[in-house]
Enzyme design. Structure first.
Site, PDB file in Angstrom:
ATOM      1  N   GLU A 160      -4.832  -6.866  14.743  1.00 46.13           N
ATOM      2  CA  GLU A 160      -4.319  -5.543  14.371  1.00 46.13           C
ATOM      3  C   GLU A 160      -5.448  -4.500  14.458  1.00 46.13           C
ATOM      4  O   GLU A 160      -5.194  -3.318  14.672  1.00 46.13           O
ATOM      5  CB  GLU A 160      -3.718  -5.567  12.957  1.00 46.13           C
ATOM      6  CG  GLU A 160      -2.784  -4.403  12.684  1.00 46.13           C
ATOM      7  CD  GLU A 160      -1.926  -4.556  11.432  1.00 46.13           C
ATOM      8  OE1 GLU A 160      -0.731  -4.890  11.554  1.00 46.13           O
ATOM      9  OE2 GLU A 160      -2.448  -4.340  10.328  1.00 46.13           O
TER      10      GLU A 160
ATOM     11  N   GLU B   3      10.520  -4.667   4.524  1.00 45.08           N
ATOM     12  CA  GLU B   3      10.581  -6.090   4.173  1.00 45.08           C
ATOM     13  C   GLU B   3      10.264  -6.281   2.685  1.00 45.08           C
ATOM     14  O   GLU B   3      10.972  -6.991   1.961  1.00 45.08           O
ATOM     15  CB  GLU B   3       9.562  -6.901   4.988  1.00 45.08           C
ATOM     16  CG  GLU B   3       9.867  -7.021   6.467  1.00 45.08           C
ATOM     17  CD  GLU B   3       9.183  -5.953   7.304  1.00 45.08           C
ATOM     18  OE1 GLU B   3       8.923  -4.840   6.785  1.00 45.08           O
ATOM     19  OE2 GLU B   3       8.915  -6.226   8.492  1.00 45.08           O
TER      20      GLU B   3
ATOM     21  N   HIS C 289      -5.252 -33.601  17.366  1.00 42.00           N
ATOM     22  CA  HIS C 289      -4.158 -34.439  17.862  1.00 42.00           C
ATOM     23  C   HIS C 289      -3.017 -33.594  18.412  1.00 42.00           C
ATOM     24  O   HIS C 289      -1.890 -34.067  18.539  1.00 42.00           O
ATOM     25  CB  HIS C 289      -3.670 -35.367  16.744  1.00 42.00           C
ATOM     26  CG  HIS C 289      -4.763 -36.294  16.296  1.00 42.00           C
ATOM     27  ND1 HIS C 289      -4.989 -37.516  16.883  1.00 42.00           N
ATOM     28  CD2 HIS C 289      -5.743 -36.128  15.371  1.00 42.00           C
ATOM     29  CE1 HIS C 289      -6.039 -38.085  16.314  1.00 42.00           C
ATOM     30  NE2 HIS C 289      -6.527 -37.260  15.398  1.00 42.00           N
TER      31      HIS C 289
ATOM     32  N   LYS D 165       0.844  -1.203   0.000  1.00 37.48           N
ATOM     33  CA  LYS D 165       0.000   0.000   0.000  1.00 37.48           C
ATOM     34  C   LYS D 165       0.880   1.255   0.000  1.00 37.48           C
ATOM     35  O   LYS D 165       0.709   2.142  -0.812  1.00 37.48           O
ATOM     36  CB  LYS D 165      -0.918  -0.024   1.225  1.00 37.48           C
ATOM     37  CG  LYS D 165      -1.835   1.160   1.314  1.00 37.48           C
ATOM     38  CD  LYS D 165      -2.793   1.043   2.483  1.00 37.48           C
ATOM     39  CE  LYS D 165      -3.529   2.363   2.675  1.00 37.48           C
ATOM     40  NZ  LYS D 165      -4.453   2.366   3.799  1.00 37.48           N
TER      41      LYS D 165
ATOM     42  N   GLY E 202      -4.857  -1.967   5.014  1.00 37.18           N
ATOM     43  CA  GLY E 202      -4.098  -3.121   4.524  1.00 37.18           C
ATOM     44  C   GLY E 202      -4.789  -4.442   4.795  1.00 37.18           C
ATOM     45  O   GLY E 202      -4.912  -5.304   3.920  1.00 37.18           O
ATOM     46  N   ARG E 203      -5.292  -4.626   6.018  1.00 39.40           N
ATOM     47  CA  ARG E 203      -5.903  -5.915   6.371  1.00 39.40           C
ATOM     48  C   ARG E 203      -7.317  -6.066   5.815  1.00 39.40           C
ATOM     49  O   ARG E 203      -7.967  -7.087   6.033  1.00 39.40           O
ATOM     50  CB  ARG E 203      -5.882  -6.092   7.895  1.00 39.40           C
ATOM     51  CG  ARG E 203      -6.472  -4.944   8.674  1.00 39.40           C
ATOM     52  CD  ARG E 203      -6.111  -5.028  10.146  1.00 39.40           C
ATOM     53  NE  ARG E 203      -6.575  -3.881  10.910  1.00 39.40           N
ATOM     54  CZ  ARG E 203      -5.899  -2.740  11.055  1.00 39.40           C
ATOM     55  NH1 ARG E 203      -4.740  -2.581  10.446  1.00 39.40           N
ATOM     56  NH2 ARG E 203      -6.389  -1.756  11.790  1.00 39.40           N
TER      57      ARG E 203
ATOM     58  N   LYS F  37       9.263  -1.057  14.320  1.00 42.57           N
ATOM     59  CA  LYS F  37       9.854  -0.740  13.010  1.00 42.57           C
ATOM     60  C   LYS F  37      10.944   0.309  13.178  1.00 42.57           C
ATOM     61  O   LYS F  37      12.039   0.198  12.625  1.00 42.57           O
ATOM     62  CB  LYS F  37       8.788  -0.132  12.081  1.00 42.57           C
ATOM     63  CG  LYS F  37       7.812  -1.086  11.471  1.00 42.57           C
ATOM     64  CD  LYS F  37       6.984  -0.318  10.435  1.00 42.57           C
ATOM     65  CE  LYS F  37       5.696  -1.022  10.110  1.00 42.57           C
ATOM     66  NZ  LYS F  37       4.785  -0.243   9.286  1.00 42.57           N
TER      67      LYS F  37
HETATM   68  O1  F6P Z   1       2.112  -4.194   9.946  1.00 43.64           O
HETATM   69  C1  F6P Z   1       1.742  -2.905   9.643  1.00 43.64           C
HETATM   70  C2  F6P Z   1       1.230  -2.763   8.249  1.00 43.64           C
HETATM   71  O2  F6P Z   1       1.065  -1.412   8.008  1.00 43.64           O
HETATM   72  C3  F6P Z   1      -0.063  -3.538   7.993  1.00 43.64           C
HETATM   73  O3  F6P Z   1      -1.181  -2.891   8.463  1.00 43.64           O
HETATM   74  C4  F6P Z   1      -0.006  -3.662   6.508  1.00 43.64           C
HETATM   75  O4  F6P Z   1      -0.924  -4.603   6.051  1.00 43.64           O
HETATM   76  C5  F6P Z   1       1.437  -4.067   6.325  1.00 43.64           C
HETATM   77  O5  F6P Z   1       2.131  -3.283   7.288  1.00 43.64           O
HETATM   78  C6  F6P Z   1       2.009  -3.869   4.958  1.00 43.64           C
HETATM   79  O6  F6P Z   1       1.979  -2.525   4.547  1.00 43.64           O
HETATM   80  P1  F6P Z   1       2.172  -2.113   3.044  1.00 43.64           P
HETATM   81  O7  F6P Z   1       1.082  -2.722   2.235  1.00 43.64           O
HETATM   82  O8  F6P Z   1       2.131  -0.618   3.032  1.00 43.64           O
HETATM   83  O9  F6P Z   1       3.511  -2.636   2.584  1.00 43.64           O
END
Ligand code: F6P
Length: 533
Positions: free
Chosen positions: A357, A217, A388, A211, A271-272, A498
């Site tokens: 979240e 990452e 199990h 987003k 995002g979620r 972060k």
């Molecule tokens: O973990 C925090 C967060 O902002 C989530 O809410 C989001 O889904 C994720 O990081 C990834 O963010 P982006 O889509 O901006 O890379």
């Protein structure tokens, strides 16, 4: 933002002082043979049986009164109307606009009360996604050397990974037989290394999903993927092998992806809550534009139900309120989600982000501390594997874990005998948890029962039904957040970690040293001493 402290209301007091803690499922079923017929709601193709929850009419009435006192309906209407209900980020919350029917005016509402209609933008992106997905599927879109794409690698994390990864696995039965999707999220280099180890760069398409397009990452993985591709096919190949999904055009261009191959979405999609936006692009390549349309229709069916059904028959409201009962009155800190479908293997992980979240908050919308507990710890594994492993604790542990069981009448495989056995186990578990088993002579064999469950059944796991399920849980989370008076749509709690990681990263390989506590310093020192350059 105006918000009431639900715990200070008469309705809350009536709920807490009511007799919910005294209810026992054995006597509830004994005294009311019609219970199983009455305590069922339907939403889309889902049949939801909550008769094995610890509720009776009086408790449910008290819960509905709490929902009314909290203004759940007004808040729901404000969300659909595009009011900036994500107050801490001053944003509208409009994932429901992503699956609204064509022609319906929806969008953020400005301070003068006008609605900025997002419908044309939503449908324009959906159409572009559809065309692109069909080109990849048909082979019209080819890699730089003219070969067809056989693997789509989605690079993203959190909401930019869990949704499409969960849905892809859930809908494997509907996927293009010759195009596989893989999902790389973890910054651990093992993830990208494993995902690409056996791939032919000439047949691989990367979808970089973020987003913000600033998530470390995702950008680290995307740069590594880019280097892998360029090493094999050269710089010029990037355009045929990388597309982006983002709200941030400038950063996409900076990364070197042609913005003509970027699929956008908007700040009002959290995002979620984004699997039904362009974040679902890899899923759309897998199941086709028509499969994705069905998926969206599944969401829509539950949205329409959530908006129009009276509270008493409103599935997200009923289940959300039962969650409040379990968390706040009965004191159950966790909740298990137990799909009896191998394909829903990532569904609990998906729900962890959606729920934890969203509702893992301890400050209300007015900035004051909450005076009730908020979101539960969500966890789970598909049945029958969990039986199990951890079900021992579910049946006889000192901690009571309310559980959602999810199952289907018809599998996508030909092994009906397996499926009957699977469903028999699902049903048996809910019976055992509710009613237990008395063995006074051998107490270790006794099951106290009275352990609450909800059973969600559907004819088959299809794109439509998966859309039903996701929208159901989205709105359950919404209802609970509204009762607790928190902002379910921000995620400030992820920021500090972060920030500190960004500070520590250069300290691991350089000579610099920040100011830390003695434990953090010792961890950094140990890593430096053992790190082989
Ligand atoms: O973990 C925090 C967060 O902002 C989530 O809410 C989001 O889904 C994720 O990081 C990834 O963010 P982006 O889509 O901006 O890379």
């Amino acid at each position: 933002m105006d918000v009431i402290d639900i715990a200070s209301t008469q309705e809350w007091a009536a709920l807490v002082d009511g007799h919910a803690r005294d209810l026992n499922l054995r006597s509830l079923f004994h005294d009311d043979p019609g219970r199983a017929d009455r305590y069922v709601v339907t939403a889309g193709d889902l049949r939801i049986d909550y008769s094995k929850q610890r509720v009776d009419d009086a408790t449910l009435d008290a819960l509905f009164a709490v929902a009314r006192a909290a203004g759940v309906e007004a808040r729901r209407d404000a969300m659909f109307a595009g009011d900036p209900i994500n107050a801490t980020e001053r944003r509208a919350v409009l994932h429901t606009a992503l699956r609204a029917p064509a022609g319906v005016v929806m969008g953020p509402r400005t301070t003068d009360g006008t609605t900025v209609n997002v419908e044309p933008d939503v449908h324009e992106v959906l159409e572009r996604m559809g065309k692109f997905a069909e080109r990849v599927r048909s082979g019209a879109w080819r890699g730089a050397t003219g070969k067809r794409i056989r693997t789509v690698v989605n690079i993203g994390i959190g909401g930019s990974d869990l949704g499409p990864a969960m849905a892809y696995r859930a809908l494997e039965a509907f996927r293009h037989p010759k195009i596989e999707c893989r999902f790389v999220s973890n910054v651990d280099g093992a993830a990208i290394a494993q995902a690409t180890a056996d791939l032919d760069p000439a047949r691989t398409l990367f979808v970089v999903s973020s987003k913000t397009f600033t998530t470390i990452e995702t950008l680290t993985n995307a740069h590594t993927a880019r280097a892998w591709l360029v090493a094999a096919l050269g710089e010029k190949a990037v355009g045929r092998h990388f597309v982006a999904v983002s709200t941030n055009e400038a950063e996409v261009a900076k990364f070197g992806i042609d913005t003509a191959n970027m699929f956008g979405f908007w700040e009002w999609v959290g995002g979620r809550y984004s699997v039904d936006s362009a974040i679902g692009l890899s899923l759309m390549v897998a199941i086709g534009a028509s499969g994705f349309t069905e998926f969206l229709a599944g969401f829509r069916a539950v949205d329409e139900h959530f908006v129009s059904a009276p509270l008493e028959q409103n599935a997200p409201v009923v289940l959300g309120l039962i969650g409040v009962l379990n968390r706040n009155v009965l004191g159950f800190a966790t909740k298990a989600v137990l799909p009896y479908a191998e394909e829903l293997g990532r569904f609990p992980a998906y729900l962890q982000q959606l729920d934890m979240e969203s509702n893992g908050k301890s400050v209300r919308l007015d900035g004051r501390p909450v005076s009730t507990d908020t979101g539960p710890i969500v966890w789970g594994e598909p049945g029958t594997n969990g039986q199990h492993a951890f079900y021992q604790l579910l049946h006889q542990g000192t901690e009571i874990v309310p559980a959602d069981f999810i199952g289907f009448a018809n599998p996508h495989h030909p092994h009906r005998n397996h499926h009957d056995l699977l469903v028999a186990n699902l049903i048996a578990q809910t019976e055992a948890l509710a009613f237990g088993y008395d063995r006074p002579d051998e107490p270790w064999r006794s099951f106290a029962g009275n352990r609450p469950t909800t059973t969600i059944l559907a004819p088959q796991l299809t794109p439509f039904v998966l859309g039903n399920l996701v929208a159901l849980y989205e709105h359950i989370v919404f209802v609970q957040g509204a009762v607790w008076g928190i902002d379910s749509f921000d995620q400030w709690g992820v920021e500090l970690g972060k920030e500190l990681a960004n500070r520590i990263t250069p300290e691991l390989s350089g000579d610099e040293r920040g100011v830390h506590d003695s434990s953090t310093n010792a961890l950094i020192d140990w890593y430096r001493a053992n790190r082989q350059a």
